[in-house]
Design a protein around this motif. Structure first.
Motif, PDB file in Angstrom:
ATOM      1  N   LYS A  89      23.889   1.466 -52.190  1.00 47.18           N
ATOM      2  CA  LYS A  89      24.466   0.602 -51.156  1.00 47.18           C
ATOM      3  C   LYS A  89      24.596  -0.830 -51.654  1.00 47.18           C
ATOM      4  O   LYS A  89      25.601  -1.513 -51.382  1.00 47.18           O
ATOM      5  N   PHE A  92      27.425  -0.999 -54.516  1.00 46.46           N
ATOM      6  CA  PHE A  92      28.794  -0.754 -54.073  1.00 46.46           C
ATOM      7  C   PHE A  92      29.123  -1.448 -52.749  1.00 46.46           C
ATOM      8  O   PHE A  92      30.083  -1.089 -52.075  1.00 46.46           O
ATOM      9  N   SER A  93      28.327  -2.455 -52.390  1.00 42.46           N
ATOM     10  CA  SER A  93      28.521  -3.129 -51.106  1.00 42.46           C
ATOM     11  C   SER A  93      29.889  -3.799 -50.984  1.00 42.46           C
ATOM     12  O   SER A  93      30.448  -3.901 -49.890  1.00 42.46           O
ATOM     13  N   ARG A  94      30.450  -4.228 -52.106  1.00 45.52           N
ATOM     14  CA  ARG A  94      31.755  -4.911 -52.073  1.00 45.52           C
ATOM     15  C   ARG A  94      32.898  -3.989 -51.660  1.00 45.52           C
ATOM     16  O   ARG A  94      33.988  -4.455 -51.332  1.00 45.52           O
ATOM     17  N   LEU A  95      32.669  -2.680 -51.662  1.00 46.72           N
ATOM     18  CA  LEU A  95      33.732  -1.726 -51.342  1.00 46.72           C
ATOM     19  C   LEU A  95      33.953  -1.584 -49.835  1.00 46.72           C
ATOM     20  O   LEU A  95      34.932  -0.965 -49.416  1.00 46.72           O
ATOM     21  N   LYS A  97      31.874  -0.745 -45.883  1.00 48.01           N
ATOM     22  CA  LYS A  97      30.838   0.158 -45.403  1.00 48.01           C
ATOM     23  C   LYS A  97      31.101   1.627 -45.714  1.00 48.01           C
ATOM     24  O   LYS A  97      30.260   2.315 -46.285  1.00 48.01           O
ATOM     25  N   SER A 100      31.185   2.366 -49.542  1.00 44.21           N
ATOM     26  CA  SER A 100      29.859   2.165 -50.142  1.00 44.21           C
ATOM     27  C   SER A 100      28.880   3.256 -49.703  1.00 44.21           C
ATOM     28  O   SER A 100      28.006   3.655 -50.474  1.00 44.21           O
ATOM     29  N   ASP A 101      29.041   3.742 -48.465  1.00 44.25           N
ATOM     30  CA  ASP A 101      28.199   4.848 -47.996  1.00 44.25           C
ATOM     31  C   ASP A 101      28.418   6.092 -48.853  1.00 44.25           C
ATOM     32  O   ASP A 101      27.464   6.723 -49.315  1.00 44.25           O
ATOM     33  N   ALA A 103      29.794   6.283 -51.908  1.00 40.82           N
ATOM     34  CA  ALA A 103      29.406   6.034 -53.298  1.00 40.82           C
ATOM     35  C   ALA A 103      27.886   6.073 -53.463  1.00 40.82           C
ATOM     36  O   ALA A 103      27.368   6.601 -54.450  1.00 40.82           O
ATOM     37  N   SER A 104      27.157   5.517 -52.495  1.00 37.05           N
ATOM     38  CA  SER A 104      25.694   5.516 -52.593  1.00 37.05           C
ATOM     39  C   SER A 104      25.136   6.929 -52.479  1.00 37.05           C
ATOM     40  O   SER A 104      24.167   7.285 -53.160  1.00 37.05           O
ATOM     41  N   THR A 239      35.173   3.818 -59.268  1.00 35.53           N
ATOM     42  CA  THR A 239      33.996   3.940 -58.407  1.00 35.53           C
ATOM     43  C   THR A 239      33.320   5.295 -58.593  1.00 35.53           C
ATOM     44  O   THR A 239      32.101   5.395 -58.681  1.00 35.53           O
TER      45      THR A 239
END
Length: 251
Positions: A89, A92-95, A97, A100-101, A103-104, A239
């Motif tokens: 999170k 990848f926060s710049r992507l 919510k 990033s969810d 990706a995390s 990503t």
């Protein structure tokens, strides 16, 4: 470690992954099977073969040492999952919510039952297979109670979550764990009644055979999915690559 990797059974299982993957890819890319093929395979895998593999992982003798070690593995798996979801999170926060969810989650969790357990089983490492089963319990919990709500964003309600949770594979896994934990309580002539591998070997032979098809069928299904996807676009997704590399480095 090197002996395990060079084990012909392990190499054969590893090779099987790629053969089935490319076979599924070829079938779909050449349009030799339709889109419905992966739906059929998914049903066979998730509703029949995968529950058999999840259940059979716990068909072994109970030892206090395994109970303690299995508990440590379970807690450690939970810790790693939550830790690397948090790390994902942050990274990848710049992507945004939603992205990033996803990706995390890709960074933190992976499908143990489809990939890891068949390879471990190929080596005949029964205790290692048991520990994989314990890790899978953590994986299922995170998948249903963390990943699902994150992706669904609260949609579907508790009823939908119950439907997802009470799947054949989850029920089989919990049943197998219950049998393993309680096998010392009900015995006849020293044989645990609920251990069908000992009391009903013909029935268990069916379970073992069905569990053995998880890896090839799942890889064919993945190949079918890849066969109808835009590989150029997928392979250029930075990503996805970052999440995959980080996942591989972690685990």
């Amino acid at each position: 470690m090197s002996q395990n990797i060079l084990n012909p059974q392990f190499l054969g299982a590893f090779l099987l992954v790629f053969v089935c993957l490319f076979f599924g890819f070829f079938l779909r890319r050449r349009n030799l099977v339709g889109k419905e093929a992966k739906t059929v395979l998914k049903t066979v895998i998730w509703d029949l073969a995968l529950p058999c593999m999840a259940f059979s992982a716990f068909m072994q003798d109970f030892f206090a040492e395994d109970f303690r070690a299995g508990g440590i593995v379970l807690l450690a798996a939970f810790g790693f999952y939550f830790l690397f979801i948090l790390i994902g999170k942050l990274l990848f926060s710049r992507l945004g919510k939603d992205a990033s969810d996803v990706a995390s989650l890709l960074t933190a969790i992976g499908q143990l039952t489809l990939f890891t357990m068949p390879l471990v089983s190929a080596l005949g490492l029964t205790r290692a297979t048991f520990y994989c089963g314990m890790m899978t319990l953590a994986f299922r919990f995170v998948l249903y109670f963390v990943a699902y709500p994150m992706i669904a964003s609260g949609k579907g309600g508790i009823g939908q979550l119950k439907k997802v949770l009470l799947t054949p594979v989850m029920l089989a896994m919990l049943l197998g764990l219950a049998v393993w934990l309680t096998q010392g309580l009900v015995q006849v002539n020293g044989t645990p009644v609920l251990r069908i591998d000992l009391t009903l070997p013909a029935v268990y032979a069916v379970v073992r055979t069905l569990s053995s098809v998880v890896c090839p069928l799942s890889m064919i299904m993945v190949g079918l999915i890849l066969g109808e996807s835009d590989l150029k676009s997928d392979l250029s997704d930075k990503t996805a690559w970052a999440a995959s590399v980080l996942h591989a480095a972690v685990f």
